[in-house]
Motif scaffolding. Structure first.
Motif, PDB file in Angstrom:
ATOM      1  N   VAL A  78      36.461  34.710  39.264  1.00 40.29           N
ATOM      2  CA  VAL A  78      37.080  35.777  40.069  1.00 40.29           C
ATOM      3  C   VAL A  78      36.301  35.858  41.377  1.00 40.29           C
ATOM      4  CG1 VAL A  78      37.563  38.247  40.186  1.00 40.29           C
ATOM      5  CG2 VAL A  78      37.797  37.038  38.009  1.00 40.29           C
ATOM      6  N   ASP A  79      37.006  35.780  42.481  1.00 41.45           N
ATOM      7  CA  ASP A  79      36.317  35.756  43.775  1.00 41.45           C
ATOM      8  C   ASP A  79      37.120  36.568  44.788  1.00 41.45           C
ATOM      9  OD1 ASP A  79      34.381  35.066  45.584  1.00 41.45           O
ATOM     10  OD2 ASP A  79      35.107  33.034  45.940  1.00 41.45           O
ATOM     11  N   LEU A  96      32.743  40.996  45.052  1.00 40.12           N
ATOM     12  CA  LEU A  96      33.259  41.825  43.964  1.00 40.12           C
ATOM     13  C   LEU A  96      32.156  42.066  42.939  1.00 40.12           C
ATOM     14  CD1 LEU A  96      36.648  39.907  43.514  1.00 40.12           C
ATOM     15  CD2 LEU A  96      36.232  41.955  44.873  1.00 40.12           C
ATOM     16  N   GLN A 113      30.215  42.567  39.440  1.00 42.33           N
ATOM     17  CA  GLN A 113      30.364  41.834  38.182  1.00 42.33           C
ATOM     18  C   GLN A 113      31.257  42.587  37.179  1.00 42.33           C
ATOM     19  OE1 GLN A 113      29.484  38.876  38.019  1.00 42.33           O
ATOM     20  NE2 GLN A 113      29.795  38.467  35.840  1.00 42.33           N
ATOM     21  N   TYR A 144      33.685  44.645  37.765  1.00 40.94           N
ATOM     22  CA  TYR A 144      35.084  44.529  38.173  1.00 40.94           C
ATOM     23  C   TYR A 144      35.644  43.152  37.778  1.00 40.94           C
ATOM     24  CZ  TYR A 144      39.084  44.192  41.369  1.00 40.94           C
ATOM     25  OH  TYR A 144      40.334  44.019  41.908  1.00 40.94           O
ATOM     26  N   LYS A 145      34.808  42.113  37.964  1.00 37.58           N
ATOM     27  CA  LYS A 145      35.261  40.756  37.634  1.00 37.58           C
ATOM     28  C   LYS A 145      35.585  40.661  36.137  1.00 37.58           C
ATOM     29  CE  LYS A 145      32.645  38.278  41.155  1.00 37.58           C
ATOM     30  NZ  LYS A 145      31.645  37.254  41.420  1.00 37.58           N
TER      31      LYS A 145
END
Ligand SMILES: C[S@@+](CC[C@H](N)C(=O)[O-])C[C@H]1O[C@@H](n2cnc3c(N)ncnc32)[C@H](O)[C@@H]1O
Length: 474
Positions: A119-120, A126, A128, A130-131
């Motif tokens: 996820v980027d 972002l 961690q 949230y990822k």
């Protein structure tokens, strides 16, 4: 941002998302077009025309994954290529869109296919937490019913979830403008930039070209195996390194005897004198590329008569002298009438005279027209006073077609443009000297004067003002 094209899973063509590195933005499409031509890939011209050059994402319809991999294998501006499974302005839009790609996705859902999801965010880092939330939402039976195990170290497939936060301000706040999801296909050739860092070489100078730009120049000239490439203003040979790396045979000329013979002032501050092994040949040997070295001549590039045979080079790639770090010179006499006695000729060191900017570029285009093979490319830097710049100011020759023209901004007033031309007519004597440069921006003030005027003004003005020196001067 250009409206992303819809993909059609049932057709042979698939949509690939090119994720570009966030620099040299003006060069992205030119590099891509040159590489596509090199590999014989038809690019969808509409996507290229409508693409916002600042946007790091480009959707491309290609007929095979092989094509996507070929483009990535050479590109120094593409970070990654992703087979696009879905996209949308919101997560809900994305999840809906993913439902349309079932045919494409099903083979990868099997138990035997291990996976990792990256996820980027573009223009936002972002957290961690949230990822992890995103990954948990994605890996549900409703969205992506993967049965394989997660393997962070050695997954069979990697998937990308990318949020684009636009380009308005650094680390933008708010919701993403667009979200993409897809299967990783290939990374670009950006590791080569690190492998070819100029500072790691024995032989370097003040005007050595940085690796990313030299690699880019080789790509714009479509340099390939067994070609013959020359840099007529070769200096420390930095532009030849990526050409040899692409298995082309390389040669060069430079008027500076002292530099080519490791007798010039060293450019490393901790070095008193150059060591005898500082040479272009040795630089190539350090990369295991010595077998691609043809020769380097101490010679004046304006004197074309030294070349007996026209139409011999596949590519001419160069950074001509335009007088910031060093004044341009060519062999000549202030008093052209005077002649030397035979005795004087024995140890004679020829006089040099100033080499005006328009003359440098006219000579270079004429050289390209006469000595390139038909279809061969000439790639060179052209300095520009930004306020006066118009495309018609670019030097032109009726038999050399302009293929690309990309700007690298050096400071508020000054930039240089990377020009690529292709020889489009076979050589004819009556067209040899047909190059013209309409406007000489530097007749009244040299490029050097203009460059330093800006730098001085910048120093005088308040420290909070925009940092003018965005790039290393040539
Ligand atoms: C901008 S530098 C190129 C640096 C080079 N790309 C490198 O990797 O070091 C321009 C070079 O042109 C050379 N030069 C200037 N006038 C020349 C001429 N008339 N013929 C050949 N070389 C010349 C200079 O000695 C200098 O090395």
């Amino acid at each position: 941002m250009a409206a992303p094209m819809k993909h059609n899973a049932s057709a042979l063509c698939r949509t690939y998302l090119l994720y570009f590195a966030n620099h040299h933005v003006d060069f992205r499409i030119s590099e891509l077009v040159a590489l596509a031509e090199m590999f014989g890939i038809d690019l969808p011209t509409e996507s290229l025309k409508t693409h916002d050059k600042e946007c790091p994402f480009l959707n491309l319809t290609l007929t095979s994954e092989v094509q996507a991999k070929q483009l990535a294998s050479r590109s120094v501006l593409i970070k990654s290529v992703i087979e696009l499974w879905g996209h949308g302005n919101t997560q809900e839009d994305l999840f809906q869109d993913l439902k349309k790609s079932t045919d494409l996705m099903v083979p990868y859902f099997s138990e035997s296919s291990s996976l990792k999801v990256i996820v980027d965010g573009f223009n936002r880092s972002l957290p961690q937490k949230y990822k992890i939330q995103i990954i948990e939402k994605l890996l549900t039976d409703d969205v992506l019913p993967f049965k394989g195990r997660i393997d962070l170290k050695n997954p069979e497939q990697i998937y990308y979830y990318l949020e684009d936060f636009g380009r308005q301000s650094k680390n933008a706040k708010g919701d993403p403008q667009h979200i993409y999801f897809g299967r990783w296909v290939a990374d670009g050739n950006r590791d080569e930039i690190q492998n070819q860092l100029v500072t790691k070489r024995s032989f370097i100078g003040n005007t050595s070209m940085e690796a990313s730009l030299s690699l880019l120049m080789a790509n714009l000239s479509k340099v390939q195996k067994n070609m013959l490439v020359i840099d007529p203003f070769v200096g420390t040979g930095s532009i030849l390194v990526p050409c040899a790396y692409h298995k082309a045979y390389v040669m060069g000329t430079d008027i500076n005897y002292l530099l080519l013979h490791a007798k010039a002032k060293p450019s490393r501050s901790n070095q008193k004198e150059r060591s005898p092994n500082e040479s272009i040949r040795n630089n190539l040997a350090e990369y295991g590329l010595e077998s691609y070295y043809c020769d380097i001549l101490v010679a004046d590039a304006s004197k074309h008569a030294m070349w007996r045979q026209p139409e011999i080079f596949d590519a001419i790639i160069t950074d001509p002298p335009y007088g910031i770090r060093e004044g341009a010179k060519k062999v000549g006499r202030e008093d052209p009438q005077g002649s030397l006695t035979p005795d004087q000729k024995v140890d004679h060191i020829p006089q040099k005279v100033d080499y005006g900017l328009s003359n440098i570029f006219n000579d270079l285009l004429n050289f390209g027209y006469k000595f390139l093979l038909l279809g061969g490319r000439l790639t060179y830097w052209f300095p520009v006073h930004r306020a006066d710049y118009k495309e018609e100011n670019i030097p032109h020759h009726p038999c050399m077609k302009l293929m690309s023209n990309c700007e690298q901004v050096l400071n508020k007033r000054i930039s240089r443009r990377l020009i690529t031309m292709e020889k489009c007519q076979p050589y004819r004597e009556d067209q040899y000297l047909a190059s013209q440069t309409n406007v000489d921006h530097y007749l009244n003030a040299s490029f050097r004067d203009m460059y330093f005027k800006v730098a001085e003004n910048a120093q005088k003005s308040s420290k909070s003002e925009e940092n003018l020196q965005t790039n290393k001067p040539p």
